[in-house]
Design an enzyme around this catalytic site. Sequence first.
Site, PDB file in Angstrom:
ATOM      1  N   SER A 167     -18.093  48.847 -53.284  1.00 56.88           N
ATOM      2  CA  SER A 167     -17.436  48.893 -54.592  1.00 56.88           C
ATOM      3  C   SER A 167     -15.952  49.179 -54.442  1.00 56.88           C
ATOM      4  O   SER A 167     -15.511  49.828 -53.491  1.00 56.88           O
ATOM      5  CB  SER A 167     -18.067  49.974 -55.466  1.00 56.88           C
ATOM      6  OG  SER A 167     -19.455  49.784 -55.565  1.00 56.88           O
TER       7      SER A 167
HETATM    8  N1  SAH Z   1     -22.504  52.140 -53.716  1.00 61.11           N
HETATM    9  C1  SAH Z   1     -22.382  50.998 -52.866  1.00 61.11           C
HETATM   10  C2  SAH Z   1     -22.392  49.709 -53.651  1.00 61.11           C
HETATM   11  C3  SAH Z   1     -23.384  48.814 -53.093  1.00 61.11           C
HETATM   12  S1  SAH Z   1     -23.684  47.303 -53.945  1.00 61.11           S
HETATM   13  C4  SAH Z   1     -21.175  51.111 -51.977  1.00 61.11           C
HETATM   14  O1  SAH Z   1     -20.320  51.970 -52.183  1.00 61.11           O
HETATM   15  O2  SAH Z   1     -21.073  50.323 -51.035  1.00 61.11           O
HETATM   16  C5  SAH Z   1     -25.275  47.597 -54.644  1.00 61.11           C
HETATM   17  C6  SAH Z   1     -26.407  47.873 -53.682  1.00 61.11           C
HETATM   18  O3  SAH Z   1     -27.583  48.024 -54.472  1.00 61.11           O
HETATM   19  C7  SAH Z   1     -26.696  46.745 -52.702  1.00 61.11           C
HETATM   20  O4  SAH Z   1     -26.656  47.240 -51.387  1.00 61.11           O
HETATM   21  C8  SAH Z   1     -28.101  46.290 -53.074  1.00 61.11           C
HETATM   22  O5  SAH Z   1     -28.883  45.876 -51.970  1.00 61.11           O
HETATM   23  C9  SAH Z   1     -28.674  47.523 -53.727  1.00 61.11           C
HETATM   24  N2  SAH Z   1     -29.794  47.280 -54.634  1.00 61.11           N
HETATM   25  C10 SAH Z   1     -29.974  46.252 -55.505  1.00 61.11           C
HETATM   26  N3  SAH Z   1     -31.142  46.377 -56.159  1.00 61.11           N
HETATM   27  C11 SAH Z   1     -31.727  47.514 -55.696  1.00 61.11           C
HETATM   28  C12 SAH Z   1     -32.976  48.173 -55.962  1.00 61.11           C
HETATM   29  N4  SAH Z   1     -33.858  47.704 -56.843  1.00 61.11           N
HETATM   30  N5  SAH Z   1     -33.250  49.305 -55.292  1.00 61.11           N
HETATM   31  C13 SAH Z   1     -32.382  49.821 -54.381  1.00 61.11           C
HETATM   32  N6  SAH Z   1     -31.202  49.239 -54.077  1.00 61.11           N
HETATM   33  C14 SAH Z   1     -30.877  48.096 -54.717  1.00 61.11           C
END
Ligand code: SAH
Length: 225
Positions: free
Chosen positions: A70
């Site tokens: 993000s």
């Molecule tokens: N907070 C993270 C942002 C990651 S993007 C950072 O700072 O890098 C969002 C993440 O949510 C992705 O890695 C994706 O695989 C995960 N995600 C999507 N759906 C999900 C679910 N149902 N359960 C757990 N993780 C999920």
Amino acid sequence: MTQIDLEGVGMTSRRTRNRLVARLRKAGIADERVLDAIASVPRHIFVDEALAHRAYEDSALPIGHGQTISQPYVVAAMTAAVLGKGSGNGGPRRVLEIGTGCGYQTAILATLVERVFTMERIGSLLERARDRLGALGIRNVRFRHADGNGGWREEAPFDAILVTAGATHVPDAVMEQVADGATLVMPVGNGDVQELKRLERMGDAWRQETLEHVRFVPMLRGVQA
Ligand code: SAH
């Protein structure tokens, strides 16, 4: 285990991170606890080496598997929303994060609260995040490879829940795991752009506010390696 370079080439310097902090301050982030955390966590170790030189720009970057780290502004805004206005004693102690991704948001949270529980549906991302936080000496995080739609029932309720993937609504199981008086922050919307919502539980009632327009990857179902 991934090789993690904690030094980098000048990019780790306090000065580089302080420039990012100054930019975030200018963009409206006022919570000093959050700004301190951003200043103390090296973001470049959370992205591929080829992108490390861009780690202190205020932008989202790819982390593989079609996912992104993000934008720092969004991490800061979400963290401030989770911490709430109170300082010190009044803040959340046990926080659930759904969507570990590269673990950057996890690391920021872990410097500010007692314990972080973080869930990710893509196993390889979770393992890399675990390695990075280990390398940083962060020990107050528990990791789980699972679909966050079900929350983390064994550890519920939580003082705050942060969801870092977008969906049309907050999953019921996740709503149920918010403690009374606690906060849930999640991007909610239909398409590529969502509204960052902050919900506060007051018994059976919820107070809701919209914080920002944001662009998150979708919350998906099930798990993958
Ligand atoms: N907070 C993270 C942002 C990651 S993007 C950072 O700072 O890098 C969002 C993440 O949510 C992705 O890695 C994706 O695989 C995960 N995600 C999507 N759906 C999900 C679910 N149902 N359960 C757990 N993780 C999920």
